[in-house]
Design a protein around this motif. Structure first.
Motif, PDB file in Angstrom:
ATOM      1  N   SER A 192      16.662   1.048  14.934  1.00 44.03           N
ATOM      2  CA  SER A 192      17.840  -0.068  14.482  1.00 44.03           C
ATOM      3  C   SER A 192      18.485   0.247  13.329  1.00 44.03           C
ATOM      4  N   LEU A 193      18.445   1.794  12.851  1.00 45.99           N
ATOM      5  CA  LEU A 193      19.053   2.323  11.834  1.00 45.99           C
ATOM      6  C   LEU A 193      20.294   3.002  12.233  1.00 45.99           C
ATOM      7  N   THR A 194      21.466   2.970  11.363  1.00 45.63           N
ATOM      8  CA  THR A 194      22.655   3.125  11.783  1.00 45.63           C
ATOM      9  C   THR A 194      22.704   4.971  11.884  1.00 45.63           C
TER      10      THR A 194
ATOM     11  N   GLY B 208       5.471  -0.926   6.915  1.00 42.26           N
ATOM     12  CA  GLY B 208       5.177  -0.069   8.093  1.00 42.26           C
ATOM     13  C   GLY B 208       6.407   0.414   8.772  1.00 42.26           C
ATOM     14  N   LEU B 209       6.374   1.550   9.254  1.00 45.87           N
ATOM     15  CA  LEU B 209       7.531   2.037   9.624  1.00 45.87           C
ATOM     16  C   LEU B 209       7.045   2.164  11.479  1.00 45.87           C
ATOM     17  N   ASN B 210       7.976   1.393  12.352  1.00 46.82           N
ATOM     18  CA  ASN B 210       7.707   1.617  13.391  1.00 46.82           C
ATOM     19  C   ASN B 210       9.014   1.931  14.400  1.00 46.82           C
TER      20      ASN B 210
ATOM     21  N   LYS C 236      13.637  -1.538   4.866  1.00 49.13           N
ATOM     22  CA  LYS C 236      15.056  -1.450   5.867  1.00 49.13           C
ATOM     23  C   LYS C 236      16.054  -0.937   4.782  1.00 49.13           C
ATOM     24  N   LYS C 237      16.353  -1.451   3.791  1.00 50.64           N
ATOM     25  CA  LYS C 237      17.349  -0.702   2.512  1.00 50.64           C
ATOM     26  C   LYS C 237      17.140   0.378   2.482  1.00 50.64           C
ATOM     27  N   ALA C 238      15.867   0.732   2.217  1.00 50.19           N
ATOM     28  CA  ALA C 238      15.500   2.186   1.753  1.00 50.19           C
ATOM     29  C   ALA C 238      15.645   3.327   2.852  1.00 50.19           C
TER      30      ALA C 238
END
Ligand code: CP
Length: 307
Positions: free
Chosen positions: A254-256, A246-248, A211-213
């Protein structure tokens, strides 16, 4: 500048930023060519190219063959699995026999790191590395850079996260060299066990929290777990890997900010990326494949000294 500083394309490490920009600018012209009703130009009509694939490939093999045909080169294809390599013939003997048939350029994929460099020291033809083990995959990095530039307008100052199995990935290493030479900031993200020991010497940021990446980057390049190169277990299970790396779609949404999603292929859908992300409007995965033909045309054209 109209010529590359190198005779071969063995790795991005050997290229200057000017070389890379020359390839990307030349590829822009070829992208226009391959979108015309008549997609072919006579640029390499007196050149014979051998595609030697000692390891499986879909995209790279077809893309090189199409690029060569669009440039009007004569093309011969060699797959190790159906060749006399199976009877014990060495790499040098195999290639010298092919060169005896008057071949000018060799495009080679091989499972051993350094195979393209080795070949370049023993034969006269120009060599293009189409992937050598976990070492480099220069044309993938060039088509990735072309695709980022096409999507975002420039590469300098952009933040690119390369996520997944960094340890076994030739795409990661070539991308790191290429993007840094073009002025991008690069982060790698994945489990500690899938990071090479020398990763900090490459000048990249290292992150273990997906998530930070994703919050940091403008572009996320999702890599496949290369189970075929893993001789030991690097993580408890694929299910656990997917939960952590994994990227879903929920995570993406949810990213800004809206980031660009890339993947070199082949995709393991549901492992490193879900189908709804791979097929979303933020994904440029099929643009990467389209751009691969134009970029490989540029590489072959420039190595043949036709600029
Ligand atoms: N990206 C890539 O190298 O794919 P292939 O292994 O199918 O050539």
């Amino acid at each position: 500048m109209t010529n590359l500083s190198t005779k071969h394309l063995l790795g991005i490490k050997d290229l200057t930023a000017d070389d890379i920009n020359l390839i990307l600018n030349t590829a822009e012209n070829f992208k226009e060519v391959i979108n015309r009703p008549i997609k072919k130009v006579p640029s390499l009509r007196d050149i014979t190219i051998a595609n030697l694939f000692f390891e499986n490939s879909t995209r790279t093999k077809l893309s090189f063959e199409l690029a060569e045909k669009r440039l009007s080169a004569d093309v011969i294809n060699f797959a190790a699995s159906s060749s006399s390599v199976k009877k014990g013939e060495t790499l040098i003997d195999t290639v010298n026999n092919i060169l005896a048939m008057k071949v000018d350029m060799v495009v080679m994929r091989h499972p051993n790191p350094g195979a393209a460099v080795f070949l370049s020291k023993h034969i006269d033809a120009k060599i293009v590395n189409a992937g050598d083990g976990a070492h480099e995959h220069p044309t993938q990095a060039l088509l990735d850079a072309f695709s980022i530039k096409e999507k975002l307008g420039s590469i300098k100052g952009k933040k690119i996260a390369i996520i997944g199995d960094i340890l076994h990935s030739r795409v990661a290493l070539s991308n790191i060299f290429c993007l840094q030479k073009l002025g991008a900031e690069v982060m790698v993200c994945g489990p500690t066990t899938l990071m090479p020991k020398y990763i900090h010497s490459l000048g990249v940021k290292v992150e273990h929290d997906l998530k930070k990446a994703l919050e940091w980057c403008d572009v996320a390049n999702m890599l496949r777990i290369q189970l075929e190169r893993q001789d030991i277990k690097y993580f408890p299970s694929l299910r656990e890997y997917t939960m952590l790396f994994g990227l879903n779609k929920d995570l993406l949404d949810s990213l800004t900010k809206k980031i660009v999603i890339m993947h070199p292929g082949p995709i393991n859908r549901g492992v490193e990326i879900t189908s709804d992300v791979a097929d979303s409007d933020q994904s440029i995965i099929l643009d990467q494949v389209e751009n691969g033909v134009a970029v490989r045309m540029a590489v072959l054209f420039l190595l043949a000294g036709r600029a």
